[in-house]
Design an enzyme around this catalytic site. Structure first.
Site, mmCIF file in Angstrom:
data_model
loop_
_atom_site.group_PDB
_atom_site.id
_atom_site.type_symbol
_atom_site.label_atom_id
_atom_site.label_comp_id
_atom_site.label_asym_id
_atom_site.label_seq_id
_atom_site.Cartn_x
_atom_site.Cartn_y
_atom_site.Cartn_z
ATOM 1 C CG HIS A 57 -33.801 33.510 -11.481
ATOM 2 N ND1 HIS A 57 -32.949 32.894 -12.359
ATOM 3 C CD2 HIS A 57 -34.622 32.527 -11.037
ATOM 4 C CE1 HIS A 57 -33.238 31.608 -12.444
ATOM 5 N NE2 HIS A 57 -34.261 31.357 -11.631
ATOM 6 C CD GLN A 152 -38.236 22.969 -14.015
ATOM 7 O OE1 GLN A 152 -38.716 23.973 -13.514
ATOM 8 N NE2 GLN A 152 -37.054 22.473 -13.638
ATOM 9 C CD1 TRP A 315 -37.910 23.560 -6.760
ATOM 10 C CD2 TRP A 315 -39.559 24.742 -7.715
ATOM 11 N NE1 TRP A 315 -38.183 22.999 -7.988
ATOM 12 C CE2 TRP A 315 -39.178 23.692 -8.598
ATOM 13 C CE3 TRP A 315 -40.577 25.616 -8.104
ATOM 14 C CZ2 TRP A 315 -39.791 23.490 -9.833
ATOM 15 C CZ3 TRP A 315 -41.184 25.413 -9.331
ATOM 16 C CH2 TRP A 315 -40.797 24.368 -10.187
HETATM 17 FE FE FE2 Z 1 -35.101 29.463 -11.099
#
Ligand code: FE2
Length: 428
Positions: A57, A152, A315
C-alpha cells in the site's frame, strides 16, 4: 551452468548453511553444499537471505513532495487531502515521473522490489495515471509495480471520478480502488462499494479499498465491502486497506465483522506508520492508536500485510522505503512482542503481501523467481531489530544493488575493536 550461486545463507525458516543456485532467472535449487560451476558466486557469510520486501500500500504520485506547496500543520488526514488538492493543479508529468523514479531507486536500495501504489484518478488530465504508467514501464525489469485506480476525492463526491476511474482502467491501471468514508453519506459509501466491486468483477480485476480510514467507530463500510465480495464471488481478490475505524468499534460488533471478513477471505493492509500518526488527532487524552485489530485479524486467519502508505508527502514527513520500519511500528502499536508475533511481522512485509497482490513466483523455493535480499542480520526478528544493511539485492539472478557491511570501529581501551549489530543475535 549455474548463473548465480549464493553460498552459506540462513533462510527465514531458520535453516542454516544453505546454498541457493539460480538458473535462467529462477531458483534451481536450495540445498547445503551445492556442486557445479557457477558464473558468479556470493558468499553470504551465514547472513539471512529473504525474498524481496513488498509494500502492499503506497502513494507514489505524492511521494517526495513534502513541503509542496506547504506543510501539513494539523497532521490530520483531512488537511493532508486538502494539501494534496492544492498541489494537484501544480503537478507536471515529468516532475511526477522524476519523484517516482527517485523513490524507486531508494526502494531498490532497501530490497523493496514489489509495490502496490494507489494513483489518484480525480483529475480530468489523468496526469498522475499517465506518469505512473510510464514509471511502471521504466521499472518493469526490477520492480513489480501494481497501480490502483484511486478516487481520492470520492467516487460519487467528485462528479468526474467515476468516468476518470474507468478511463484509468482502460489505460491499463491494474486494480480498482475506492474511499467509501470519503463519500458524503454512509449510504453513498456503501453504494460505492457495490459499484466498484461490480466494475472489478466485470473486468476480472483485483480490488483494494481505502476502507474506513477514520476514528469514527460507526464507519462500517468494510461490512459493505465483504458483502459485495461474497455476492460477486470475489473471495481472496479484495484488500481492505487501513480499516482504522475497527480500532474504535464496539467489541461485540467487531467480533461479528471479523467473522464476515474471514468468510470473504478479505486481505487486510494496515499502515502502522501512518495510522499511528494520522489517527487519534481529534482526541485529547487518552489518544487512540488507530491501527486496526491486527492480532485479532491474524487469529481469525485473515491475511494481514503492513504497508508503508506514505514517504515524505502531505500525510507523513518521514520514511526511507524501509518495510522493516513499517513492520517494526506495526508490532509496537499492536503490542505484538512475543517471538512468534515478531516473526510473523516479518511475513507481513514479505510473503503476506505477495498473497494479497497475487504475485507469481514469489519466495525462496525451487522454481521461484531468483529475486532476494542478503541482509546483515541472522534472523527475521533480528532484521526487525536492526533495520540492517541490504548487502546484496538480487533480481532475476543479477545483483542490482549492494552495500558494505555496517561495522563501527571502536576506540576504547580493553574493549573489542569493532561493533557489528548482527553479533548480538537473540537466542529466540
Ligand atoms: Fe493510502
Amino acid at each position: 551452468m549455474i548463473d548465480l550461486l549464493v553460498r552459506n545463507v540462513t533462510l527465514p525458516d531458520g535453516r542454516q548453511a544453505m546454498d541457493i543456485a539460480c538458473v535462467d532467472g529462477r531458483i534451481a535449487e536450495v540445498a547445503p553444499a551445492i556442486k557445479g560451476d557457477a558464473r558468479e558466486v556470493i558468499d553470504a557469510q551465514g547472513y539471512l537471505v529473504s525474498p524481496p520486501f513488498i509494500d502492499a500500500h503506497f502513494h507514489m504520485d505524492a511521494t517526495l513532495s513534502l513541503g509542496m506547496p506547504r506543510l501539513n500543520n494539523s497532521g490530520t488526514l483531512l488537511e493532508g487531502i486538502a494539501l494534496w488538492g492544492e498541489l494537484k493543479p501544480l503537478l507536471t508529468h515529468d516532475a511526477v515521473i522524476e519523484r517516482a523514479m527517485r523513490y524507486c531507486d531508494l526502494a531498490v536500495s532497501q530490497g523493496l522490489l514489489a509495490i502496490r501504489t494507489h494513483v489518484d484518478v480525480c483529475d480530468d488530465r489523468l496526469l498522475c495515471v499517465e506518469a505512473l504508467l510510464e514509471v511502471r514501464r521504466r521499472v518493469s525489469t526490477y520492480i513489480d509495480l501494481q497501480l490502483v485506480a484511486f478516487p481520492q476525492d470520492g467516487f460519487y463526491r467528485d462528479p468526474s471520478a467515476r468516468t476518470n476511474l474507468l478511463r484509468a482502467l482502460d489505460l491499463g491501471v491494474d486494480v480498482v480502488g475506492g474511499i467509501p468514508h470519503g463519500e458524503r453519506t454512509m449510504a453513498d459509501g456503501a453504494a460505492s462499494m457495490k459499484e466498484l466491486c461490480e466494475i472489478a468483477a466485470a473486468r476480472g480485476l483485483l480490488v483494494d479499498i481505502h476502507c474506513d480510514e477514520t476514528d469514527d467507530p460507526l464507519s462500517r463500510h468494510v461490512e459493505a465491502l465483504v458483502y459485495e465480495t461474497q455476492r460477486l464471488g470475489l473471495q481472496g481478490r479484495v484488500v481492505g486497506s487501513h480499516l482504522t475505524s475497527m480500532h474504535s468499534m464496539d467489541n461485540y460488533y467487531a467480533s461479528k465483522l471479523i467473522g464476515l471478513m474471514t468468510e470473504a477471505r478479505l486481505h487486510a493492509t494496515p499502515n502502522p506508520l501512518i495510522n499511528i500518526t494520522l489517527q487519534g488527532r481529534h482526541d485529547t487524552y487518552p489518544k487512540r492508536r488507530g491501527m486496526t485489530r491486527v492480532p485479532e485479524l491474524r487469529a481469525a486467519g485473515i491475511n494481514v500485510s503492513f504497508g508503508h502508505d506514505c514517504v515524505m508527502d502531505p500525510w507523513y514527513p518521514l520514511g526511507q522505503a524501509d518495510m522493516l520500519e513499517a513492520a517494526g511500528m506495526g508490532l509496537h502499536v499492536g503490542l505484538m512482542t512475543t517471538p512468534e508475533a515478531m516473526r510473523w511481522a516479518f511475513d507481513a512485509v514479505t510473503v503476506n503481501p505477495a498473497k494479497a497482490m497475487h504475485l507469481e513466483g514469489y519466495g525462496l523455493e525451487k522454481g521461484c523467481k531468483a529475486d532476494f535480499v542478503v541482509l546483515q542480520a541472522k534472523t527475521p526478528v533480528e532484521a526487525l531489530r536492526l533495520k540492517p544493511a541490504r548487502l546484496k539485492v538480487v533480481k532475476g539472478a543479477k545483483v542490482i544493488a549492494e552495500a558494505p557491511e555496517r561495522v563501527t570501529a571502536l576506540h576504547l581501551e580493553g574493549r573489542p575493536g569493532t561493533v557489528n549489530g548482527a553479533d548480538y543475535a537473540p537466542k529466540i
